[in-house]
Scaffold this motif. Structure first.
Motif, PDB file in Angstrom:
ATOM      1  N   PHE A 176       0.864  -1.193   0.000  1.00  0.00           N
ATOM      2  CA  PHE A 176       0.000   0.000   0.000  1.00  0.00           C
ATOM      3  C   PHE A 176       0.892   1.232   0.000  1.00  0.00           C
ATOM      4  O   PHE A 176       2.091   1.168   0.275  1.00  0.00           O
ATOM      5  N   TRP A 177       0.294   2.352  -0.362  1.00  0.00           N
ATOM      6  CA  TRP A 177       0.997   3.640  -0.312  1.00  0.00           C
ATOM      7  C   TRP A 177       0.486   4.400   0.904  1.00  0.00           C
ATOM      8  O   TRP A 177      -0.711   4.416   1.180  1.00  0.00           O
ATOM      9  N   LEU A 209       0.282  -1.351  11.394  1.00  0.00           N
ATOM     10  CA  LEU A 209      -0.637  -2.314  10.795  1.00  0.00           C
ATOM     11  C   LEU A 209      -0.539  -3.610  11.595  1.00  0.00           C
ATOM     12  O   LEU A 209       0.553  -4.129  11.795  1.00  0.00           O
ATOM     13  N   GLN A 210      -1.704  -4.114  12.048  1.00  0.00           N
ATOM     14  CA  GLN A 210      -1.713  -5.332  12.864  1.00  0.00           C
ATOM     15  C   GLN A 210      -2.446  -6.456  12.145  1.00  0.00           C
ATOM     16  O   GLN A 210      -3.382  -6.214  11.373  1.00  0.00           O
ATOM     17  N   LEU A 211      -1.999  -7.670  12.428  1.00  0.00           N
ATOM     18  CA  LEU A 211      -2.637  -8.875  11.908  1.00  0.00           C
ATOM     19  C   LEU A 211      -3.410  -9.525  13.053  1.00  0.00           C
ATOM     20  O   LEU A 211      -2.847  -9.812  14.108  1.00  0.00           O
ATOM     21  N   LEU A 212      -4.715  -9.735  12.832  1.00  0.00           N
ATOM     22  CA  LEU A 212      -5.568 -10.367  13.844  1.00  0.00           C
ATOM     23  C   LEU A 212      -6.028 -11.710  13.299  1.00  0.00           C
ATOM     24  O   LEU A 212      -6.785 -11.775  12.342  1.00  0.00           O
ATOM     25  N   LEU A 218       4.711   7.203   0.222  1.00  0.00           N
ATOM     26  CA  LEU A 218       5.737   6.160   0.285  1.00  0.00           C
ATOM     27  C   LEU A 218       5.070   4.795   0.170  1.00  0.00           C
ATOM     28  O   LEU A 218       3.923   4.620   0.584  1.00  0.00           O
ATOM     29  N   LYS A 219       5.801   3.826  -0.367  1.00  0.00           N
ATOM     30  CA  LYS A 219       5.225   2.495  -0.550  1.00  0.00           C
ATOM     31  C   LYS A 219       5.692   1.546   0.550  1.00  0.00           C
ATOM     32  O   LYS A 219       6.871   1.505   0.876  1.00  0.00           O
ATOM     33  N   ALA A 220       4.763   0.783   1.097  1.00  0.00           N
ATOM     34  CA  ALA A 220       5.097  -0.275   2.061  1.00  0.00           C
ATOM     35  C   ALA A 220       4.777  -1.616   1.412  1.00  0.00           C
ATOM     36  O   ALA A 220       3.729  -1.773   0.795  1.00  0.00           O
ATOM     37  N   VAL A 221       5.718  -2.570   1.512  1.00  0.00           N
ATOM     38  CA  VAL A 221       5.490  -3.925   1.010  1.00  0.00           C
ATOM     39  C   VAL A 221       5.636  -4.879   2.190  1.00  0.00           C
ATOM     40  O   VAL A 221       6.666  -4.886   2.858  1.00  0.00           O
ATOM     41  N   ILE A 222       4.594  -5.664   2.462  1.00  0.00           N
ATOM     42  CA  ILE A 222       4.563  -6.528   3.642  1.00  0.00           C
ATOM     43  C   ILE A 222       4.355  -7.968   3.224  1.00  0.00           C
ATOM     44  O   ILE A 222       3.467  -8.274   2.423  1.00  0.00           O
ATOM     45  N   GLN A 223       5.172  -8.839   3.767  1.00  0.00           N
ATOM     46  CA  GLN A 223       5.084 -10.262   3.461  1.00  0.00           C
ATOM     47  C   GLN A 223       4.086 -10.915   4.420  1.00  0.00           C
ATOM     48  O   GLN A 223       4.292 -10.926   5.621  1.00  0.00           O
ATOM     49  N   ASP A 264      -3.547   4.595   0.685  1.00  0.00           N
ATOM     50  CA  ASP A 264      -4.198   4.467  -0.618  1.00  0.00           C
ATOM     51  C   ASP A 264      -3.650   3.235  -1.354  1.00  0.00           C
ATOM     52  O   ASP A 264      -2.567   2.741  -1.032  1.00  0.00           O
ATOM     53  N   ASP A 265      -4.418   2.778  -2.337  1.00  0.00           N
ATOM     54  CA  ASP A 265      -3.966   1.715  -3.259  1.00  0.00           C
ATOM     55  C   ASP A 265      -3.441   0.472  -2.536  1.00  0.00           C
ATOM     56  O   ASP A 265      -2.272   0.108  -2.680  1.00  0.00           O
TER      57      ASP A 265
END
Length: 494
Positions: free
Chosen positions: A32-33, A46-49, A71-76, A103-104
């Motif tokens: 996401f941006w 950002l949390q994972l539930l 800025l772009k974040a890439v999360i595995q 966004d996006d």
């Protein structure tokens, strides 16, 4: 979506929840941006539930004002077998001045592999329930690639370790500087190391990590030893592992193979520097005519933001050896001296000058000062000046593991690499990005090294190494000219 705050009560929380997802495949990533700008804009995470887990797993954080830019974040995300939701959380600490926005949002490679009508050949595995056809090298690697767990059924527990219940049959070396640590969740230092393990993809799972903070010093080593394996012919023994190298001062992770218990063996693979906040899979094909052992060595960088993680280590096509490796006396362990050397009385710890047979200290080799009359101690070393003219790379090279042991390292060659080029021979579509002239001659005829990112994928790295340097004076410095252009340029690190 953006946050507008209009009340001043302390510790307000703005929470943006995703829909609920049922599961993801093993290569799933989320991107996401985001925008986080303002004098006291504060942190967001950002949390994972995951259903059935009380504890949330932090997947990503931004801590402070990141400037007036998207800025772009890439999360595995990886394989998540249970239903889950994502929650973007922003906590106000009373005085909030700024804008946070997102966004996006995009999910990629998140579906399980599709069912196949047939799955022929020794290099493939047909999943039992999902009927997907996967590569045989994914079997028994502690990752449910099928989606029904059938690729992880009836595996030999002695050949795999996910560190959920200790070190399995791996051991800490007693001849290194410190030990790997088994941990859950994030490492203690911010902006370095993993936030979660690779096995479960949550803060509940365990992994190993190497702490690089005090009292550990630059180039201290932590070594992990595998059990001993029977000889393996033609690379039929395959070693798979997942590593995490995230932090500004991450230094080095390397894998060795040895056949004697008091030797370091030979280098199979290594990686330098920050590889991003993600777990990366590595596959090594191992050949040995004698019983052997694998050593995984982490090396501390020049600072505390250099934690390295290991998880889900497994072997395929290998069998355990019932015994120990032999030891050899150190007198015979030295490298044999080639017969072309002149007559000399030098010891193993000395360098033999090629012309005279004169002995000098090994540390005098490659120290920028010729100590032999024929300067042979400074040949095959790093040159004081390299301008790449005449297509001469002066011994600067891209570490290539294909030469290490036959051709069993085909998986580690990268199409993204350093190449010699010049402005007169630009490839089509590179006119916008590559320099039209070099720095030495300022002409289209001059040569330079370049790395063309269109040949790579996100996260690929192209390493360039000098020949060996043994000693430097206190005022030593390296000077180079660099040219970086393009909207998604990536990073350059020394």
């Amino acid at each position: 979506m953006f946050i507008l705050k209009n009340r001043n009560s302390i510790s307000q929380i703005a929470r943006l929840r995703s829909p609920k997802f049922r599961q993801t495949g093993s290569n799933c990533t989320l991107s996401f941006w985001y925008y986080n700008f303002g004098q006291s804009v504060g942190a967001a995470e950002l949390q994972l539930l995951v259903d059935g887990l009380k504890q949330a797993t932090v997947l990503w954080r931004t801590y402070y004002n990141e400037g007036n830019q998207w800025l772009k974040a890439v999360i595995q995300l990886g394989r998540l077998p249970h239903p889950f939701q994502l929650s973007l959380e922003k906590i106000s600490l009373g005085f909030y001045d700024g804008v946070s926005a997102i966004d996006d949002i995009r999910f990629e490679n998140c579906a399980l592999p599709p069912p196949a009508l047939s799955c022929e050949g020794p290099n493939y595995f047909w999943c039992r329930e999902t009927k997907a056809c996967i590569d045989r090298s994914l079997v028994c690697d502690l990752v449910d690639n099928c989606g029904d767990g059938s690729d992880e059924d009836s595996c030999n527990p002695d050949l795999q370790c996910n560190f959920e219940n200790g070190l399995c049959n791996w051991e800490q070396s007693v001849k290194d500087d410190f030990d790997w640590i088994r941990i859950q969740g994030p490492t203690p230092t911010v902006n370095t190391g993993p936030l979660k393990d690779h096995t479960t993809g949550t803060a509940r799972g365990h992994y190993l990590y190497m702490e690089s903070s005090e009292p550990h010093q630059f180039q201290d080593n932590a070594v992990l030893l595998s059990p001993v394996f029977n000889p393996s012919i033609n690379g039929t023994c395959v070693f798979r592992f997942h590593y995490h190298m995230f932090g500004k001062q991450v230094y080095k992770l390397s894998v060795f193979q040895r056949i004697v218990s008091n030797g370091r063996g030979w280098l199979l693979w290594y990686k330098f520097g920050n590889q991003g906040n993600r777990w990366i899979r590595q596959t090594l094909y191992i050949s040995s005519a004698k019983p052997f052992q694998i050593m995984v060595k982490g090396t501390v960088g020049d600072g505390f933001t250099g934690d390295i993680g290991l998880d889900d280590m497994s072997f395929l096509g290998c069998t355990l050896y019932n015994g120990n490796l032999p030891t050899i006396s150190t007198t015979t362990a030295g490298t044999s001296v080639p017969a072309t050397l002149p007559m000399n009385n030098c010891t193993e710890k000395e360098f033999v000058c090629r012309a005279s047979g004169h002995c000098i200290q090994m540390s005098q080799k490659c120290d920028f000062r010729p100590d032999c009359s024929d300067k042979s101690d400074e040949s095959a070393c790093v040159m004081e000046v390299c301008d790449f003219e005449g297509k001469n790379q002066c011994g600067w090279h891209q570490p290539d593991f294909e030469q290490m042991s036959g051709n069993y390292f085909i998986h580690t060659t990268n199409i993204f690499k350093w190449e010699l080029g010049r402005g007169a021979h630009l490839y089509p579509e590179q006119e916008q990005h590559s320099p039209l002239t070099d720095h030495t001659t300022c002409s289209e005829e001059g040569w330079y090294l370049f790395a063309d990112s269109s040949n790579g994928e996100y996260g690929h790295a192209a390493d360039l190494a000098t020949p060996v340097i043994s000693l430097t004076g206190p005022r030593c410095k390296i000077v180079f000219w660099n040219h970086m252009y393009g909207s998604t340029i990536g990073s350059l690190e020394v």
